[in-house]
Design a protein around this motif. Structure first.
Motif, PDB file in Angstrom:
ATOM      1  N   ARG A 183      -9.324   7.113  -1.804  1.00 55.07           N
ATOM      2  CA  ARG A 183      -8.518   7.112  -0.578  1.00 55.07           C
ATOM      3  C   ARG A 183      -8.850   8.360   0.229  1.00 55.07           C
ATOM      4  O   ARG A 183      -8.921   9.457  -0.334  1.00 55.07           O
ATOM      5  CB  ARG A 183      -7.040   7.118  -0.964  1.00 55.07           C
ATOM      6  CG  ARG A 183      -6.140   7.182   0.215  1.00 55.07           C
ATOM      7  CD  ARG A 183      -4.664   7.023  -0.159  1.00 55.07           C
ATOM      8  NE  ARG A 183      -4.013   6.485   1.010  1.00 55.07           N
ATOM      9  CZ  ARG A 183      -3.162   5.495   1.048  1.00 55.07           C
ATOM     10  NH1 ARG A 183      -2.780   4.911  -0.059  1.00 55.07           N
ATOM     11  NH2 ARG A 183      -2.662   5.074   2.174  1.00 55.07           N
ATOM     12  N   GLN A 233      -1.813   4.737 -11.181  1.00 60.17           N
ATOM     13  CA  GLN A 233      -2.979   4.584 -12.058  1.00 60.17           C
ATOM     14  C   GLN A 233      -2.930   5.512 -13.282  1.00 60.17           C
ATOM     15  O   GLN A 233      -1.871   5.950 -13.681  1.00 60.17           O
ATOM     16  CB  GLN A 233      -4.260   4.833 -11.247  1.00 60.17           C
ATOM     17  CG  GLN A 233      -4.552   3.795 -10.183  1.00 60.17           C
ATOM     18  CD  GLN A 233      -3.785   4.012  -8.867  1.00 60.17           C
ATOM     19  OE1 GLN A 233      -3.016   4.956  -8.729  1.00 60.17           O
ATOM     20  NE2 GLN A 233      -3.990   3.142  -7.901  1.00 60.17           N
ATOM     21  N   MET A 341       4.011  -3.235  -8.474  1.00 60.68           N
ATOM     22  CA  MET A 341       3.980  -2.070  -7.567  1.00 60.68           C
ATOM     23  C   MET A 341       3.830  -2.504  -6.111  1.00 60.68           C
ATOM     24  O   MET A 341       4.444  -1.930  -5.223  1.00 60.68           O
ATOM     25  CB  MET A 341       2.874  -1.108  -8.027  1.00 60.68           C
ATOM     26  CG  MET A 341       1.790  -0.840  -7.041  1.00 60.68           C
ATOM     27  SD  MET A 341       0.310  -0.292  -7.876  1.00 60.68           S
ATOM     28  CE  MET A 341      -0.810  -0.309  -6.492  1.00 60.68           C
TER      29      MET A 341
HETATM   30  C1  LIG Z   1       4.050   1.111  -0.820  1.00 58.99           C
HETATM   31  C2  LIG Z   1       2.968   1.039  -1.539  1.00 58.99           C
HETATM   32  C3  LIG Z   1       1.664   1.681  -1.155  1.00 58.99           C
HETATM   33  C4  LIG Z   1       0.947   1.747  -2.477  1.00 58.99           C
HETATM   34  C5  LIG Z   1       1.329   0.405  -3.047  1.00 58.99           C
HETATM   35  C6  LIG Z   1       2.843   0.416  -2.879  1.00 58.99           C
HETATM   36  O1  LIG Z   1       3.427  -0.854  -2.934  1.00 58.99           O
HETATM   37  C7  LIG Z   1       3.442   1.330  -3.956  1.00 58.99           C
HETATM   38  C8  LIG Z   1       2.399   2.364  -4.471  1.00 58.99           C
HETATM   39  C9  LIG Z   1       1.543   2.920  -3.330  1.00 58.99           C
HETATM   40  C10 LIG Z   1       0.341   3.708  -3.834  1.00 58.99           C
HETATM   41  C11 LIG Z   1       0.594   5.210  -4.003  1.00 58.99           C
HETATM   42  C12 LIG Z   1      -0.659   5.871  -4.552  1.00 58.99           C
HETATM   43  C13 LIG Z   1      -1.932   5.420  -3.825  1.00 58.99           C
HETATM   44  O2  LIG Z   1      -2.005   6.058  -2.565  1.00 58.99           O
HETATM   45  C14 LIG Z   1      -1.957   3.878  -3.637  1.00 58.99           C
HETATM   46  C15 LIG Z   1      -3.308   3.421  -3.086  1.00 58.99           C
HETATM   47  C16 LIG Z   1      -1.607   3.204  -4.925  1.00 58.99           C
HETATM   48  O3  LIG Z   1      -2.346   2.738  -5.764  1.00 58.99           O
HETATM   49  O4  LIG Z   1      -0.237   3.114  -5.020  1.00 58.99           O
HETATM   50  C17 LIG Z   1      -0.748   3.481  -2.803  1.00 58.99           C
HETATM   51  C18 LIG Z   1      -0.567   1.997  -2.443  1.00 58.99           C
HETATM   52  C19 LIG Z   1      -1.220   1.649  -1.108  1.00 58.99           C
HETATM   53  O5  LIG Z   1      -1.212   2.479  -0.184  1.00 58.99           O
HETATM   54  O6  LIG Z   1      -1.701   0.523  -0.994  1.00 58.99           O
END
Ligand SMILES: C=C1C[C@]23C[C@@]1(O)CC[C@H]2[C@@]12CC[C@H](O)[C@@](C)(C(=O)O1)[C@H]2[C@@H]3C(=O)O
Ligand SMILES: O=C(O)CCC(=O)C(=O)O
Ligand SMILES: [Fe+2]
Length: 371
Positions: A183, A233, A341
């Motif tokens: 990211r 993760q 999630m």
């Molecule tokens: C609101 C959300 C964005 C996320 C997926 C989720 O439903 C809950 C976890 C969020 C998160 C946080 C960490 C990372 O940035 C991410 C890529 C992940 O794996 O979980 C993001 C998700 C996202 O932005 O798609």
């Protein structure tokens, strides 16, 4: 109790064991021997779920990190219409303000990529239309280097925790089907003149509407760049430029307080994710963190989320279960956890839905329960 403020606590001076302001620092090249290093890494992840890794040997100045930062800065400087070609996030791709599918928002734009060469090559076609391989080469080079560091840290954790198979964690993330992500977050400056630019940029997009997010009032002292959450993760490795903003929620004398993490472009900030907490039966803690984006300069951060394959079974390792420390979470697959999630808000403490005591009552799991 969470301190309901965007104002972090002040830092205290460094302690003799490398902990400064509650944030442990681990020198990955320290001469003390591998055993000592493994114990230090395991201790930081058990007590804080977070540490700053220095002298890690990855992305030194002018290396893979600098090349990725330059490619990312060039992308974010493009006119909005060009960036929109790589979006909207599905969840992968280019996103602006909206985070996930359930109404969360932050003052940022980002690129979210599957961290494998084929997926990067495919996505690069809409990110760098002039020369897609230029972008994918830079990303793949970075991912290769950061994955190696993630494996090294996971092997140290295996050793520090005294696992029978010390490579158990690293094998999960090096599987060819690993579901790891990269990211790149770009937080525009908070100064008014730039903020207007950013507003214009995001207005161009699909008209996504967002609910008020995260239960934090930004007017209480800072702009929410990325709201409070834990990473789902195994392990996350974050590198950012010299602009502050990252905060971690730490326990200090029985109270939870937000601690500002001073920027350090030469370091990696490492945090334990939900899966590692589950695999270690709660011995390592998935730290809650957020970004308050109040600086007058843009913050650029890159996070590698090391994940297992979708079919991987996440179950506490036998060494982590004892009579005094019984099983805390029921086994689940990463695919199952991901589904849960994505149905939840960013700030949800989703791992609690998998508590062994709650396992008989699965009614909340995967049904989009909101906090
Ligand atoms: C609101 C959300 C964005 C996320 C997926 C989720 O439903 C809950 C976890 C969020 C998160 C946080 C960490 C990372 O940035 C991410 C890529 C992940 O794996 O979980 C993001 C998700 C996202 O932005 O798609
Ligand atoms: O951008 C940052 O500094 C942190 C963002 C973060 O925590 C995330 O993307 O999961
Ligand atoms: Fe995060």
């Amino acid at each position: 109790m969470v301190v309901p403020s965007t104002t972090p606590v002040a830092l205290s001076p460094p302690r003799h064991d490398g902990v400064s302001g509650g944030i442990p620092t681990v020198d990955m090249s320290a001469p003390g021997g591998r055993g000592a290093l493994a114990r230090q890494v395991a201790r930081a992840c058990a007590e804080r779920g977070f540490f700053r890794a220095v002298n890690h040997g990855v992305a030194p100045a002018g290396g893979a990190g600098a090349r990725l930062d330059a490619a990312a800065a060039a992308f974010f400087a493009l006119p909005p219409r060009d960036k929109q070609r790589a979006g909207p996030p599905s969840p992968l791709g280019y996103g602006c303000r909206a985070i996930g599918f359930n109404g969360d928002a932050g003052e940022l734009e980002y690129l979210l990529l599957q961290a494998n060469p084929a997926a990067v090559a495919h996505r690069a076609r809409s990110i760098d239309a002039d020369d897609p391989s230029r972008f994918s080469n830079v990303v793949n080079e970075y991912v290769g280097a950061v994955r190696q560091l993630a494996c090294e840290i996971l092997d140290l954790l295996g050793e520090g925790l005294g696992l029978k198979d010390t490579r158990y964690f690293s094998k999960l993330i090096t599987d060819t089907d690993s579901d790891s992500l990269l990211r790149i977050n770009h937080y525009p400056p908070a100064c008014t003149i730039h903020k207007l630019d950013h507003d214009d940029q995001c207005k161009m997009k699909s008209g996504v509407r967002t609910k008020t997010s995260n239960g934090v009032n930004p007017s209480a002292g800072g702009r929410i760049g990325f709201g409070e959450h834990s990473d789902p993760q195994i392990l996350s490795l974050l590198r950012a430029n010299d602009v502050d903003g990252l905060q971690v929620l730490l326990n200090s004398e029985g109270k939870e307080v937000w601690v500002q993490v001073p920027a350090d472009p030469s370091a990696f900030f490492v945090n334990v994710g939900d899966l590692l907490q589950a695999l270690t039966n709660g011995k390592l803690i998935s730290v809650r963190h957020r970004v308050i984006a109040s600086a007058c300069r843009p913050r650029l951060s890159t996070i590698y989320f090391a994940a297992p394959p979708l079919h991987a079974r996440i179950s506490a390792l036998p060494e982590m279960i004892t009579t005094s420390s019984p099983r805390q979470y029921r086994p689940f697959t990463w695919a199952e956890y991901k589904k849960t999630m994505y149905s939840l808000r960013l700030s949800h403490s989703r791992l609690n839905l998998y508590r062994a005591a709650a396992a008989d009552d699965n009614s909340n799991v995967g049904k989009g329960e909101q906090e």
